[in-house]
Design a protein around this motif. Structure first.
Motif: not given
Length: 244
Positions: A214-215, A220-222, A237-238, A243-244
């Motif tokens: 369920y993405p 929506l959260s970056g 998070h950084a 990595a993304a």
């Protein structure tokens, strides 16, 4: 933060201004279509008694649900009304509920009850009571989340329970100003009674594994799913974004 600072900040929030403005409108409607004093008092009393139960039910079975994020057109609503609040409990921009979700709920809970008791005037009285009760809840909620140490032992106890809900185990202490229904329905707790911290206290069960299926909330959260204490999350998070 002093109590004066808290009051000043509180009355600057658009949501509070909106609630108070609509309370004034409700009073005007009552003056135009007045109910009797008994009907008005009963309408207000029923709302005050009913409100903690309604909040408990909504908080436990809607805001902490595992079904809203599974529906694409509800995912953004769930994210805004509660997921973001648990991701970072001290993020003030999402401390208050969005008016487009809170106002219909308040009206649906209060106005029909008041109308059944005293017609249009009763509905107006019930709605005004619901709006003012919401203002009280939101003020206590501010105390619970802002850097203010309450002098009242009662409010300090409320803050303690609510902070446990946000930072220790989200599956309990659903009340804000009253924990009667938590006690009655078995969700009231002290931290020593639950020594293990909930692994989903900051993401409400919306884990990386769940986000694979369920993405929508993750998108929506970056592209991030909350893990760990928000103050320790920035560097992680950084790295994930890089990595993304």
């Amino acid at each position: 933060m002093t109590l004066k600072d808290l009051w000043v900040a509180y009355f600057q929030y658009p949501a509070i201004i909106g609630y108070l403005a609509l309370t004034a409108v409700s009073v005007a409607v009552w003056l135009r279509y007045p109910a009797t004093l008994a009907q008005t008092a009963l309408s207000a009393a029923v709302v005050v008694v009913l409100y903690p139960l309604v909040w408990y039910c909504l908080h436990r079975w809607v805001l902490h649900s595992n079904w809203m994020f599974k529906v694409p057109f509800l995912a953004s609503t769930w994210k805004r009304i509660h997921y973001d609040h648990h991701q970072d409990p001290n993020h003030l921009e999402v401390l208050f509920g969005a008016l487009h979700t809170t106002l219909p709920t308040i009206a649906l809970v209060t106005a029909p009850v008041g109308y059944a008791i005293g017609g249009v005037g009763g509905a107006a009285a019930a709605l005004a009571t619901g709006l003012l009760t919401t203002c009280v809840y939101e003020f206590v909620h501010c105390i619970q989340h802002l850097a203010y140490k309450p002098k009242s032992k009662l409010i300090a106890e409320m803050k303690k329970r609510h902070m446990a809900h946000h930072f220790h185990d989200e599956s309990g202490n659903y009340g804000i100003t009253s924990y009667f229904w938590d006690r009655l329905l078995g969700t009231f707790y002290d931290r020593p009674e639950r020594p293990a911290k909930s692994p989903t206290v900051f993401n409400l069960g919306y884990t990386e594994e769940v986000a694979t299926r369920y993405p929508w909330v993750k998108k929506l959260s970056g592209g991030i799913v909350a893990t760990g204490h928000p103050r320790k999350r920035g560097d992680n998070h950084a790295s994930e974004r890089e990595a993304a």
